[in-house]
Design a protein around this motif. Structure first.
Motif, PDB file in Angstrom:
ATOM      1  N   HIS A  46       0.820  -1.213   0.000  1.00  0.00           N
ATOM      2  CA  HIS A  46       0.000   0.000   0.000  1.00  0.00           C
ATOM      3  C   HIS A  46       0.857   1.267   0.000  1.00  0.00           C
ATOM      4  O   HIS A  46       0.540   2.228   0.673  1.00  0.00           O
ATOM      5  N   ASN A  47       1.919   1.274  -0.773  1.00  0.00           N
ATOM      6  CA  ASN A  47       2.816   2.432  -0.835  1.00  0.00           C
ATOM      7  C   ASN A  47       2.709   3.146  -2.184  1.00  0.00           C
ATOM      8  O   ASN A  47       3.631   3.809  -2.615  1.00  0.00           O
ATOM      9  N   GLU A  48       1.568   3.023  -2.867  1.00  0.00           N
ATOM     10  CA  GLU A  48       1.451   3.577  -4.217  1.00  0.00           C
ATOM     11  C   GLU A  48       1.740   5.064  -4.292  1.00  0.00           C
ATOM     12  O   GLU A  48       2.158   5.563  -5.318  1.00  0.00           O
ATOM     13  N   ASN A  49       1.475   5.809  -3.232  1.00  0.00           N
ATOM     14  CA  ASN A  49       1.681   7.259  -3.251  1.00  0.00           C
ATOM     15  C   ASN A  49       2.943   7.690  -2.517  1.00  0.00           C
ATOM     16  O   ASN A  49       3.107   8.864  -2.210  1.00  0.00           O
ATOM     17  N   GLY A  50       3.832   6.738  -2.241  1.00  0.00           N
ATOM     18  CA  GLY A  50       5.065   7.059  -1.523  1.00  0.00           C
ATOM     19  C   GLY A  50       6.066   7.806  -2.403  1.00  0.00           C
ATOM     20  O   GLY A  50       5.856   8.026  -3.594  1.00  0.00           O
ATOM     21  N   VAL A  51       7.186   8.180  -1.799  1.00  0.00           N
ATOM     22  CA  VAL A  51       8.270   8.870  -2.499  1.00  0.00           C
ATOM     23  C   VAL A  51       8.799   7.969  -3.606  1.00  0.00           C
ATOM     24  O   VAL A  51       9.045   6.779  -3.390  1.00  0.00           O
ATOM     25  N   LYS A  52       8.993   8.510  -4.798  1.00  0.00           N
ATOM     26  CA  LYS A  52       9.467   7.724  -5.942  1.00  0.00           C
ATOM     27  C   LYS A  52      10.992   7.605  -5.890  1.00  0.00           C
ATOM     28  O   LYS A  52      11.710   8.285  -6.605  1.00  0.00           O
ATOM     29  N   ASN A  53      11.462   6.679  -5.042  1.00  0.00           N
ATOM     30  CA  ASN A  53      12.895   6.461  -4.871  1.00  0.00           C
ATOM     31  C   ASN A  53      13.350   5.133  -5.487  1.00  0.00           C
ATOM     32  O   ASN A  53      14.468   4.698  -5.288  1.00  0.00           O
ATOM     33  N   SER A  54      12.469   4.487  -6.230  1.00  0.00           N
ATOM     34  CA  SER A  54      12.778   3.226  -6.894  1.00  0.00           C
ATOM     35  C   SER A  54      12.539   3.373  -8.387  1.00  0.00           C
ATOM     36  O   SER A  54      11.939   4.345  -8.837  1.00  0.00           O
ATOM     37  N   PHE A  55      12.985   2.355  -9.107  1.00  0.00           N
ATOM     38  CA  PHE A  55      12.714   2.290 -10.535  1.00  0.00           C
ATOM     39  C   PHE A  55      12.099   0.931 -10.804  1.00  0.00           C
ATOM     40  O   PHE A  55      12.638  -0.097 -10.406  1.00  0.00           O
ATOM     41  N   MET A  56      10.937   0.920 -11.462  1.00  0.00           N
ATOM     42  CA  MET A  56      10.185  -0.310 -11.722  1.00  0.00           C
ATOM     43  C   MET A  56      10.119  -0.555 -13.218  1.00  0.00           C
ATOM     44  O   MET A  56       9.833   0.362 -13.986  1.00  0.00           O
ATOM     45  N   THR A  57      10.400  -1.790 -13.596  1.00  0.00           N
ATOM     46  CA  THR A  57      10.244  -2.210 -14.983  1.00  0.00           C
ATOM     47  C   THR A  57       9.433  -3.495 -14.980  1.00  0.00           C
ATOM     48  O   THR A  57       9.652  -4.374 -14.148  1.00  0.00           O
ATOM     49  N   ALA A  58       8.490  -3.597 -15.922  1.00  0.00           N
ATOM     50  CA  ALA A  58       7.637  -4.792 -15.995  1.00  0.00           C
ATOM     51  C   ALA A  58       7.360  -5.137 -17.453  1.00  0.00           C
ATOM     52  O   ALA A  58       7.212  -4.240 -18.289  1.00  0.00           O
ATOM     53  N   TRP A  59       7.313  -6.441 -17.737  1.00  0.00           N
ATOM     54  CA  TRP A  59       7.053  -6.932 -19.094  1.00  0.00           C
ATOM     55  C   TRP A  59       6.051  -8.073 -19.076  1.00  0.00           C
ATOM     56  O   TRP A  59       6.002  -8.843 -18.124  1.00  0.00           O
ATOM     57  N   ASP A  60       5.319  -8.215 -20.162  1.00  0.00           N
ATOM     58  CA  ASP A  60       4.566  -9.431 -20.493  1.00  0.00           C
ATOM     59  C   ASP A  60       5.491 -10.276 -21.347  1.00  0.00           C
ATOM     60  O   ASP A  60       6.178  -9.730 -22.228  1.00  0.00           O
ATOM     61  N   LEU A  61       5.497 -11.582 -21.137  1.00  0.00           N
ATOM     62  CA  LEU A  61       6.391 -12.431 -21.919  1.00  0.00           C
ATOM     63  C   LEU A  61       5.759 -13.773 -22.216  1.00  0.00           C
ATOM     64  O   LEU A  61       4.834 -14.203 -21.534  1.00  0.00           O
ATOM     65  N   ASP A  62       6.251 -14.396 -23.276  1.00  0.00           N
ATOM     66  CA  ASP A  62       5.814 -15.741 -23.647  1.00  0.00           C
ATOM     67  C   ASP A  62       6.670 -16.747 -22.899  1.00  0.00           C
ATOM     68  O   ASP A  62       7.882 -16.577 -22.764  1.00  0.00           O
ATOM     69  N   LEU A  63       6.031 -17.796 -22.424  1.00  0.00           N
ATOM     70  CA  LEU A  63       6.714 -18.882 -21.719  1.00  0.00           C
ATOM     71  C   LEU A  63       6.421 -20.186 -22.448  1.00  0.00           C
ATOM     72  O   LEU A  63       5.510 -20.251 -23.272  1.00  0.00           O
ATOM     73  N   PRO A  64       7.159 -21.261 -22.142  1.00  0.00           N
ATOM     74  CA  PRO A  64       6.896 -22.564 -22.776  1.00  0.00           C
ATOM     75  C   PRO A  64       5.486 -23.063 -22.495  1.00  0.00           C
ATOM     76  O   PRO A  64       4.799 -22.579 -21.600  1.00  0.00           O
ATOM     77  N   GLU A  65       5.112 -24.064 -23.245  1.00  0.00           N
ATOM     78  CA  GLU A  65       3.836 -24.748 -23.090  1.00  0.00           C
ATOM     79  C   GLU A  65       2.660 -23.807 -23.365  1.00  0.00           C
ATOM     80  O   GLU A  65       1.584 -23.955 -22.807  1.00  0.00           O
ATOM     81  N   GLY A  66       2.904 -22.777 -24.206  1.00  0.00           N
ATOM     82  CA  GLY A  66       1.857 -21.844 -24.600  1.00  0.00           C
ATOM     83  C   GLY A  66       1.426 -20.881 -23.513  1.00  0.00           C
ATOM     84  O   GLY A  66       0.395 -20.240 -23.624  1.00  0.00           O
ATOM     85  N   SER A  67       2.205 -20.782 -22.461  1.00  0.00           N
ATOM     86  CA  SER A  67       1.837 -19.927 -21.343  1.00  0.00           C
ATOM     87  C   SER A  67       2.383 -18.501 -21.531  1.00  0.00           C
ATOM     88  O   SER A  67       3.307 -18.275 -22.297  1.00  0.00           O
ATOM     89  N   GLN A  68       1.786 -17.597 -20.825  1.00  0.00           N
ATOM     90  CA  GLN A  68       2.238 -16.212 -20.747  1.00  0.00           C
ATOM     91  C   GLN A  68       2.732 -15.986 -19.323  1.00  0.00           C
ATOM     92  O   GLN A  68       2.483 -16.789 -18.433  1.00  0.00           O
ATOM     93  N   GLY A  69       3.376 -14.856 -19.112  1.00  0.00           N
ATOM     94  CA  GLY A  69       3.815 -14.514 -17.773  1.00  0.00           C
ATOM     95  C   GLY A  69       4.195 -13.056 -17.708  1.00  0.00           C
ATOM     96  O   GLY A  69       4.153 -12.340 -18.717  1.00  0.00           O
ATOM     97  N   GLN A  70       4.574 -12.626 -16.513  1.00  0.00           N
ATOM     98  CA  GLN A  70       5.053 -11.269 -16.314  1.00  0.00           C
ATOM     99  C   GLN A  70       6.305 -11.309 -15.465  1.00  0.00           C
ATOM    100  O   GLN A  70       6.456 -12.159 -14.589  1.00  0.00           O
ATOM    101  N   LEU A  71       7.196 -10.367 -15.768  1.00  0.00           N
ATOM    102  CA  LEU A  71       8.436 -10.209 -15.012  1.00  0.00           C
ATOM    103  C   LEU A  71       8.489  -8.773 -14.530  1.00  0.00           C
ATOM    104  O   LEU A  71       8.234  -7.848 -15.310  1.00  0.00           O
TER     105      LEU A  71
END
Length: 192
Positions: free
Chosen positions: A57-82
């Motif tokens: 619950h820190n969505e409005n906190g000080v922006k002192n981090s850097f966040m990166t996120a991706w959707d990706l393809d995984l084996p067996e026809g699955s998807q995922g996120q990193l």
């Protein structure tokens, strides 16, 4: 004649964690490894921006981090996120690195555990303290020998409320300033 074998979903999830989150030594190298893999494997960028340090619950906190996120393809026809979150800039006495991989489908926890043991070998040590019934943890052997268990791999087993939901494989590397009350959270548990 050699038979090609496809990489299984648990093996791919663990190898991604290893290649992107664990092997790079600095926080910035982890971000760069994610970007390199994203370009090579055609991942879809979801987010790449300054963000608050990821506390609940820190969505409005000080922006002192850097966040990166991706959707990706995984084996067996699955998807995922990193997801990768690092402090930026990172002080010399404070590290709060968080890296999560979540397949869109539930992956067997025992298969993931075996893959961690196989791919990481002796550089990790399974937590045998029994402190968490619904999560498996592996500490980094060298760090654990120094009493630091803030660097770990975690696999929540989703045995109670989240039964059947996809499991998240997580890497954390936490180091707090010596005068912080949070330093206790990185101390190693006593084994049974």
């Amino acid at each position: 004649m050699a038979v090609a074998s496809a990489e299984t979903l648990p093996d791919k999830v663990v190898s991604l964690l290893k290649d992107v989150c664990v092997t790079p030594t600095s926080s910035e190298e982890k971000i760069a490894a994610g970007e390199k893999n994203a370009a090579k494997e055609n991942w879809k960028l979801l987010r790449s921006e300054p963000a608050p340090m990821p506390f609940m619950h820190n969505e409005n906190g000080v922006k002192n981090s850097f966040m990166t996120a991706w959707d990706l393809d995984l084996p067996e026809g699955s998807q995922g996120q990193l997801y990768i979150s690092v402090l930026r800039p990172e002080p010399s006495d404070f590290r709060y690195t968080l890296c999560l991989i979540q397949p869109a489908v539930d992956v067997d926890g025992e298969d993931v555990s075996r893959s961690i043991d196989r791919q990481f070998g002796s550089i990790v040590t399974k937590d045998t303290s029994g402190r968490f019934r619904y999560q498996k943890d592996w500490f980094f052997t060298e760090e654990k020998s120094r009493g630091n268990c803030g660097k770990r791999i975690s696999l929540p087993l989703n045995l109670v409320n989240d039964r059947g939901k996809p499991k998240t494989l997580m890497f954390t590397d936490f180091v707090y300033p010596t005068d912080s009350p949070m330093t206790e959270s990185t101390q190693c548990p006593k084994s049974k």
